[in-house]
Scaffold this active site. Structure first.
Site, PDB file in Angstrom:
ATOM      1  N   ASN A   7     -78.321   8.965 -87.786  1.00 10.49           N
ATOM      2  CA  ASN A   7     -78.806   7.662 -88.246  1.00 10.49           C
ATOM      3  C   ASN A   7     -77.797   7.124 -89.275  1.00 10.49           C
ATOM      4  O   ASN A   7     -77.603   7.721 -90.333  1.00 10.49           O
ATOM      5  CB  ASN A   7     -80.200   7.855 -88.867  1.00 10.49           C
ATOM      6  CG  ASN A   7     -80.770   6.558 -89.387  1.00 10.49           C
ATOM      7  OD1 ASN A   7     -80.052   5.753 -89.973  1.00 10.49           O
ATOM      8  ND2 ASN A   7     -82.057   6.350 -89.209  1.00 10.49           N
ATOM      9  N   ASP A   9     -77.822   4.138 -90.821  1.00 10.13           N
ATOM     10  CA  ASP A   9     -78.337   3.040 -91.655  1.00 10.13           C
ATOM     11  C   ASP A   9     -77.701   2.993 -93.040  1.00 10.13           C
ATOM     12  O   ASP A   9     -77.447   1.934 -93.596  1.00 10.13           O
ATOM     13  CB  ASP A   9     -79.844   3.206 -91.915  1.00 10.13           C
ATOM     14  CG  ASP A   9     -80.682   3.016 -90.680  1.00 10.13           C
ATOM     15  OD1 ASP A   9     -80.163   2.529 -89.656  1.00 10.13           O
ATOM     16  OD2 ASP A   9     -81.884   3.358 -90.743  1.00 10.13           O
ATOM     17  N   HIS A  10     -77.506   4.186 -93.636  1.00 11.25           N
ATOM     18  CA  HIS A  10     -77.134   4.189 -95.046  1.00 11.25           C
ATOM     19  C   HIS A  10     -75.664   3.870 -95.298  1.00 11.25           C
ATOM     20  O   HIS A  10     -75.274   3.652 -96.436  1.00 11.25           O
ATOM     21  CB  HIS A  10     -77.602   5.475 -95.723  1.00 11.25           C
ATOM     22  CG  HIS A  10     -79.104   5.550 -95.731  1.00 11.25           C
ATOM     23  ND1 HIS A  10     -79.877   4.524 -96.223  1.00 11.25           N
ATOM     24  CD2 HIS A  10     -79.972   6.471 -95.239  1.00 11.25           C
ATOM     25  CE1 HIS A  10     -81.155   4.820 -96.057  1.00 11.25           C
ATOM     26  NE2 HIS A  10     -81.235   5.998 -95.459  1.00 11.25           N
ATOM     27  N   HIS A  43     -81.925   1.587 -87.644  1.00 16.76           N
ATOM     28  CA  HIS A  43     -83.249   0.995 -87.866  1.00 16.76           C
ATOM     29  C   HIS A  43     -83.045  -0.442 -88.322  1.00 16.76           C
ATOM     30  O   HIS A  43     -82.500  -0.671 -89.412  1.00 16.76           O
ATOM     31  CB  HIS A  43     -83.982   1.816 -88.934  1.00 16.76           C
ATOM     32  CG  HIS A  43     -85.392   1.381 -89.202  1.00 16.76           C
ATOM     33  ND1 HIS A  43     -86.221   2.077 -90.054  1.00 16.76           N
ATOM     34  CD2 HIS A  43     -86.126   0.338 -88.742  1.00 16.76           C
ATOM     35  CE1 HIS A  43     -87.402   1.468 -90.100  1.00 16.76           C
ATOM     36  NE2 HIS A  43     -87.361   0.404 -89.320  1.00 16.76           N
ATOM     37  N   ARG A  45     -84.677  -3.175 -89.887  1.00 24.22           N
ATOM     38  CA  ARG A  45     -85.926  -3.430 -90.611  1.00 24.22           C
ATOM     39  C   ARG A  45     -86.153  -4.922 -90.700  1.00 24.22           C
ATOM     40  O   ARG A  45     -85.211  -5.718 -90.713  1.00 24.22           O
ATOM     41  CB  ARG A  45     -85.859  -2.832 -92.020  1.00 24.22           C
ATOM     42  CG  ARG A  45     -85.805  -1.311 -92.030  1.00 24.22           C
ATOM     43  CD  ARG A  45     -85.905  -0.806 -93.463  1.00 24.22           C
ATOM     44  NE  ARG A  45     -87.242  -0.950 -93.973  1.00 24.22           N
ATOM     45  CZ  ARG A  45     -88.130   0.035 -94.073  1.00 24.22           C
ATOM     46  NH1 ARG A  45     -87.804   1.262 -93.739  1.00 24.22           N
ATOM     47  NH2 ARG A  45     -89.334  -0.194 -94.544  1.00 24.22           N
ATOM     48  N   ARG A  49     -82.712  -4.764 -94.878  1.00 22.33           N
ATOM     49  CA  ARG A  49     -82.173  -4.203 -96.128  1.00 22.33           C
ATOM     50  C   ARG A  49     -80.915  -3.365 -95.903  1.00 22.33           C
ATOM     51  O   ARG A  49     -80.179  -3.110 -96.845  1.00 22.33           O
ATOM     52  CB  ARG A  49     -83.232  -3.379 -96.845  1.00 22.33           C
ATOM     53  CG  ARG A  49     -83.563  -2.082 -96.177  1.00 22.33           C
ATOM     54  CD  ARG A  49     -84.408  -1.199 -97.070  1.00 22.33           C
ATOM     55  NE  ARG A  49     -85.759  -1.719 -97.209  1.00 22.33           N
ATOM     56  CZ  ARG A  49     -86.814  -0.942 -97.471  1.00 22.33           C
ATOM     57  NH1 ARG A  49     -86.641   0.339 -97.646  1.00 22.33           N
ATOM     58  NH2 ARG A  49     -88.011  -1.452 -97.571  1.00 22.33           N
ATOM     59  N   HIS A  50     -80.707  -2.865 -94.689  1.00 24.38           N
ATOM     60  CA  HIS A  50     -79.429  -2.166 -94.432  1.00 24.38           C
ATOM     61  C   HIS A  50     -78.796  -2.685 -93.149  1.00 24.38           C
ATOM     62  O   HIS A  50     -77.867  -3.477 -93.201  1.00 24.38           O
ATOM     63  CB  HIS A  50     -79.555  -0.630 -94.490  1.00 24.38           C
ATOM     64  CG  HIS A  50     -80.826  -0.037 -93.947  1.00 24.38           C
ATOM     65  ND1 HIS A  50     -81.271  -0.289 -92.674  1.00 24.38           N
ATOM     66  CD2 HIS A  50     -81.725   0.820 -94.501  1.00 24.38           C
ATOM     67  CE1 HIS A  50     -82.396   0.394 -92.481  1.00 24.38           C
ATOM     68  NE2 HIS A  50     -82.717   1.058 -93.562  1.00 24.38           N
ATOM     69  N   GLU A  70     -84.499   2.033 -83.871  1.00 21.89           N
ATOM     70  CA  GLU A  70     -85.817   2.195 -84.507  1.00 21.89           C
ATOM     71  C   GLU A  70     -86.282   0.831 -84.965  1.00 21.89           C
ATOM     72  O   GLU A  70     -85.501   0.072 -85.560  1.00 21.89           O
ATOM     73  CB  GLU A  70     -85.701   3.056 -85.763  1.00 21.89           C
ATOM     74  CG  GLU A  70     -85.491   4.506 -85.526  1.00 21.89           C
ATOM     75  CD  GLU A  70     -85.338   5.232 -86.868  1.00 21.89           C
ATOM     76  OE1 GLU A  70     -85.534   4.622 -87.940  1.00 21.89           O
ATOM     77  OE2 GLU A  70     -85.000   6.403 -86.830  1.00 21.89           O
ATOM     78  N   THR A 101     -89.303   5.052 -94.298  1.00 19.23           N
ATOM     79  CA  THR A 101     -90.501   5.177 -93.466  1.00 19.23           C
ATOM     80  C   THR A 101     -91.373   6.312 -94.009  1.00 19.23           C
ATOM     81  O   THR A 101     -90.918   7.443 -94.114  1.00 19.23           O
ATOM     82  CB  THR A 101     -90.095   5.482 -92.006  1.00 19.23           C
ATOM     83  OG1 THR A 101     -89.000   4.639 -91.668  1.00 19.23           O
ATOM     84  CG2 THR A 101     -91.242   5.230 -91.058  1.00 19.23           C
ATOM     85  N   GLU A 151     -91.372  11.190 -81.526  1.00 23.91           N
ATOM     86  CA  GLU A 151     -90.546  11.775 -82.589  1.00 23.91           C
ATOM     87  C   GLU A 151     -91.515  12.274 -83.643  1.00 23.91           C
ATOM     88  O   GLU A 151     -92.252  11.484 -84.246  1.00 23.91           O
ATOM     89  CB  GLU A 151     -89.580  10.747 -83.189  1.00 23.91           C
ATOM     90  CG  GLU A 151     -88.765  11.386 -84.322  1.00 23.91           C
ATOM     91  CD  GLU A 151     -87.727  10.457 -84.946  1.00 23.91           C
ATOM     92  OE1 GLU A 151     -87.362   9.446 -84.317  1.00 23.91           O
ATOM     93  OE2 GLU A 151     -87.302  10.760 -86.070  1.00 23.91           O
ATOM     94  N   HIS A 190     -86.734  13.069 -90.101  1.00 26.32           N
ATOM     95  CA  HIS A 190     -87.065  12.511 -91.409  1.00 26.32           C
ATOM     96  C   HIS A 190     -87.014  13.594 -92.479  1.00 26.32           C
ATOM     97  O   HIS A 190     -87.722  14.589 -92.392  1.00 26.32           O
ATOM     98  CB  HIS A 190     -88.429  11.806 -91.450  1.00 26.32           C
ATOM     99  CG  HIS A 190     -88.435  10.715 -92.488  1.00 26.32           C
ATOM    100  ND1 HIS A 190     -88.608  10.980 -93.815  1.00 26.32           N
ATOM    101  CD2 HIS A 190     -88.195   9.394 -92.384  1.00 26.32           C
ATOM    102  CE1 HIS A 190     -88.506   9.845 -94.486  1.00 26.32           C
ATOM    103  NE2 HIS A 190     -88.245   8.860 -93.638  1.00 26.32           N
ATOM    104  N   GLY A 191     -86.118  13.390 -93.432  1.00 20.89           N
ATOM    105  CA  GLY A 191     -86.021  14.314 -94.557  1.00 20.89           C
ATOM    106  C   GLY A 191     -85.327  15.626 -94.219  1.00 20.89           C
ATOM    107  O   GLY A 191     -85.306  16.546 -95.041  1.00 20.89           O
TER     108      GLY A 191
HETATM  109  N1  PXP Z   1     -86.534   9.200 -87.932  1.00 18.07           N
HETATM  110  C1  PXP Z   1     -87.153   8.049 -88.290  1.00 18.07           C
HETATM  111  C2  PXP Z   1     -88.202   7.497 -87.399  1.00 18.07           C
HETATM  112  C3  PXP Z   1     -86.777   7.367 -89.464  1.00 18.07           C
HETATM  113  O1  PXP Z   1     -87.404   6.224 -89.800  1.00 18.07           O
HETATM  114  C4  PXP Z   1     -85.748   7.905 -90.265  1.00 18.07           C
HETATM  115  C5  PXP Z   1     -85.305   7.174 -91.489  1.00 18.07           C
HETATM  116  O2  PXP Z   1     -84.818   5.918 -91.159  1.00 18.07           O
HETATM  117  C6  PXP Z   1     -85.123   9.086 -89.835  1.00 18.07           C
HETATM  118  C7  PXP Z   1     -85.559   9.734 -88.685  1.00 18.07           C
HETATM  119  C8  PXP Z   1     -84.007   9.709 -90.607  1.00 18.07           C
HETATM  120  O3  PXP Z   1     -84.509  10.186 -91.818  1.00 18.07           O
HETATM  121  P1  PXP Z   1     -83.504  10.743 -92.925  1.00 18.07           P
HETATM  122  O4  PXP Z   1     -82.659   9.576 -93.347  1.00 18.07           O
HETATM  123  O5  PXP Z   1     -84.410  11.241 -93.986  1.00 18.07           O
HETATM  124  O6  PXP Z   1     -82.688  11.806 -92.265  1.00 18.07           O
END
Ligand code: PXP
Length: 238
Positions: A7, A9-10, A43, A45, A49-50, A70, A101, A151, A190-191
């Site tokens: 991902n 996004d950041h 993602h 949004r 924001r990103h 996403e 999220t 997911e 996530h995380g």
């Molecule tokens: N999966 C989903 C559905 C998410 O919304 C996110 C965060 O955008 C991630 C995975 C990735 O999470 P992380 O940035 O904590 O690895």
């Protein structure tokens, strides 16, 4: 072996923090792919924001693996997805004030609306995954609304105190097994971080992980190519 979707996004978060044109998330996609990522996740949004609309268009053009978009199940996002045609869409709940999220979709409580969104995407030839908590009722609901994939939200596992980690992993395993049994493909995310990814990656039913923040954060110090490769190694660690 479990596939890694990065991902990105950041990368865009850093750009948006200053309103500059850099760093551009578009070249991040092929760098991740060349380092071994099996897919790219972004993602879009509602508040942009990103990732912004132009990123989605350009990333669609450069991704040669799998593009996973996403998004919330809103009319605006459905129109964008049907036009841009990512390989897959992951529907997520979205709250404006959240930092990221915060939980899975309440599919069982909103079956009719989610079924309609899933149908729109499936009719456009897009594979649909639903981001849900590792809860058997939500797994059943995901199947009932026509999703092809789920997911599983790994946030509770990632944040669990040491005494609860095994229980959270068991929840993920049970949900993954049930999803596969009823014909759903299974992803998770996530995380997840370099130190907690291996047990999730080892759940046989989990085919794909979506990981963002940990990889982009490490990339600041070691570069994106190395950060992706190190995550692939961590996923495989015994
Ligand atoms: N999966 C989903 C559905 C998410 O919304 C996110 C965060 O955008 C991630 C995975 C990735 O999470 P992380 O940035 O904590 O690895």
């Amino acid at each position: 072996m479990t596939r890694l979707h990065v991902n990105i996004d950041h990368v865009a978060t850093v750009r948006q923090a200053r309103g500059t044109s850099y760093p551009d998330p578009v070249p991040a996609a092929p760098i991740c792919e060349m380092a071994g990522a099996a897919g790219i996740t972004i993602h879009l949004r509602e508040d942009r924001r990103h990732i912004i609309d132009r990123d989605v268009e350009l990333i669609r053009q450069v991704v040669t693996t799998v593009l996973n978009l996403e998004m919330a199940a809103t009319e605006e996002m459905l129109q964008i997805a049907c036009r841009v045609r990512p390989d897959m869409c992951t529907l997520v709940p979205e709250k404006r004030e959240e930092r990221t999220t915060e939980g899975g979709m309440a599919v069982s409580a909103h079956q009719a609306e989610i079924a309609a969104a899933v149908k729109t995407l499936v009719d456009a030839g897009i594979c649909v995954s639903l981001f849900i908590d590792p809860d058997l009722r939500e797994v059943e609901a995901a199947k009932a609304v026509g999703a092809q994939m789920v997911e599983l939200h790994t946030g509770d596992y990632a944040e669990a105190p040491a005494s609860q980690v095994a229980a959270e992993l068991a929840r993920l395993t049970t949900a993954a097994q049930h999803a596969a049994k009823i014909g759903l493909r299974v992803a998770a995310g996530h995380g997840l971080h370099y130190h907690n990814v291996a047990p999730v990656s080892r759940i046989p039913e989990v085919e794909e992980l979506n990981i963002g923040h940990a990889i982009i954060a490490r990339a600041i110090f070691v570069g994106l190519d190395a950060a992706v490769r190190q995550m692939l190694e961590a996923m495989d660690r015994p």
